[in-house]
Enzyme design. Structure first.
Site: not given
Ligand SMILES: *Cc1c(COP(=O)(O)O)cnc(C)c1O
Length: 431
Positions: A212, A245, A287-289, A327, A331, A358-359
């Site tokens: 990612s 990623g 698969e962009p998130g 995050r 991270y 409280c941390e």
């Molecule tokens: C998390 C994930 C994504 C999305 O990742 P990003 O870093 O948000 O683009 C896509 N495919 C799989 C299998 C994942 O686990």
């Protein structure tokens, strides 16, 4: 009116004559007044513009939005309207897609431990692709599909021995992780055999997700090289899914690849590999998130207590924290922030923006310049919180989770409402 640094702030973000941040044509002062703080403010034009850019950049392939970054009913509708597929990885995410009547053939179902019930639900809905992740799952899915009298299309999740984050990738020899079938050990080839010998399953492709917040394509190139080596040994398998990623800018120091450039490079890499293997070029899926959801959203907080520790640092507390943004803690992620409710000519000074939990580790930004005259009641905005913000939010300390307010063309509407104390109290079973 000032146009803000476009790589970090949402596409439509500006400031008005009195210095108030405006997103989607809506002043954040108005949002705070109407919906309270903290709140996630989502620029619909930014989110959907990015979704469409992925659709266009992969016009000859299949971009799936990775719903785990941020998913709700309205987002499913946007993803559908803008022509992308949707990647879900639990029964809960699938339920959101199902209620929004997302076209089942455009769904892809991930997960290293999908239950029998989740697989049955996915098969019954007609999910386009199930990404199988273990030998047990192959058996489980085959029996579910056979029971339902259907042939389920599957991808095999492989572990290509590449792990990438930001500018670096490493070749992970031992492939020590819970996901996928190892290419190096031969498990992936065995999985191909297991799937192709099952009459209830149809193997359509291979999948890998290498990491990612990635800014370079070398890791993808090595993964593609290794996966195509396996793909070349199987007849009739036509899809190569390289996962998500792609990184985004959290601060002005990050320089992410534009999606068009990313797509061009991936296509070139795959074409070159296929030419040298003498095989047809497979259909490319991604698969962009984060790259779609992340830049669309700013978190709006109200400043409360300001504590100056002479010679050490100044802690500026806001009315949220690790419950809406884990995050930084998880991270060591970096963010930027700005005073959002007025103009200030005061000198910037470096402060730590912390939450109300409280941390002592409850920190939103460790070190960020904000005007020295910052005072309680000011609004502060943190950009690039659209991915893994609301999605990873918790109720730690019984803090209700913030709403998501979508803004567009001067209009604001709540697409995920604020959780209430009553929501939380309702879970306790009284004697
Ligand atoms: C998390 C994930 C994504 C999305 O990742 P990003 O870093 O948000 O683009 C896509 N495919 C799989 C299998 C994942 O686990």
């Amino acid at each position: 009116m000032t146009v803000l640094e476009p790589s970090v702030w949402p596409a439509t973000a500006t400031t008005d004559a009195s210095g108030v941040l405006v997103v989607g044509g809506v002043s954040v002062a108005r949002i705070a007044e109407e919906y309270g703080t903290p709140a996630f403010v989502l620029d619909e034009a930014d989110f959907r513009g990015r979704a469409r850019a992925w659709r266009e950049a992969f016009a000859d392939g299949d971009p799936y939005y990775a719903g785990k970054a941020f998913l709700c009913h309205e987002v499913v509708r946007w993803v559908e309207a803008d022509g992308l597929g949707l990647d879900v990885c639990t029964g809960g995410e699938l339920a959101v897609a199902m209620r929004a009547e997302f076209p089942p053939e455009r769904l892809l179902f991930h997960g290293n431990n999908k239950s029998h019930a989740e697989l049955a639900r996915a098969v019954a809905y007609g999910v386009g692709r199930v990404v199988v992740d273990s030998f047990e799952e192959i058996e489980r899915l085959a029996s579910v599909a056979a029971g339902a009298g259907v042939t389920q299309r599957v991808l095999i999740r492989v572990t290509p021995g590449v792990e990438a984050h930001t500018h670096e990738y490493v070749q992970t020899g031992q492939e020590d992780q819970k996901f996928g079938f190892s290419l190096a050990s031969g498990a992936a080839a065995k999985a191909v055999e297991a799937v192709t010998s099952s009459p209830a399953l149809s193997l359509v492709g291979l999948h890998a997700h290498i990491g990612s917040q990635i800014f370079e394509t070398q890791g993808f190139a090595l993964a593609a090289h290794r996966m195509l080596g396996l793909l070349a040994t199987v007849d009739g398998v036509s899809e190569l899914n390289l996962g998500g990623g792609l990184g985004i800018a959290y601060t002005s120091e990050d320089a992410p690849l534009a999606v068009g450039e990313f797509a061009t490079r991936l296509r070139a890499i795959v074409a070159e590999e296929c030419a040298s293997l003498g095989i047809a070029v497979p259909r490319l899926a991604v698969e962009p998130g984060r790259a779609i959801a992340g830049p669309s959203t700013v978190t709006l907080y109200e400043v409360g207590t300001i504590k100056e520790l002479p010679g050490l640092r100044t802690y500026v507390s806001v009315d949220g924290g690790m419950s809406d943004n884990i995050r930084t803690v998880l991270y060591d992620a970096h963010y930027t922030a700005r005073l959002a409710s007025r103009r200030s000519d005061a000198e910037p000074r470096r402060v730590t923006l912390c939450g109300k939990h409280c941390e002592s580790g409850d920190i939103v930004i460790r070190d960020v310049p904000l005007p020295a005259d910052l005072r309680p009641g000011d609004l502060v905005a943190v950009p690039a919180t659209g991915a893994y913000g609301r999605a990873m939010a918790s109720n730690y300390n019984h803090v209700p989770r913030p709403p998501v307010v979508a803004v567009r063309d001067g209009h604001a509407r709540v697409i995920v409402r604020r959780e209430t104390e009553a929501d939380l109290l309702a879970l306790d079973v009284l004697p």
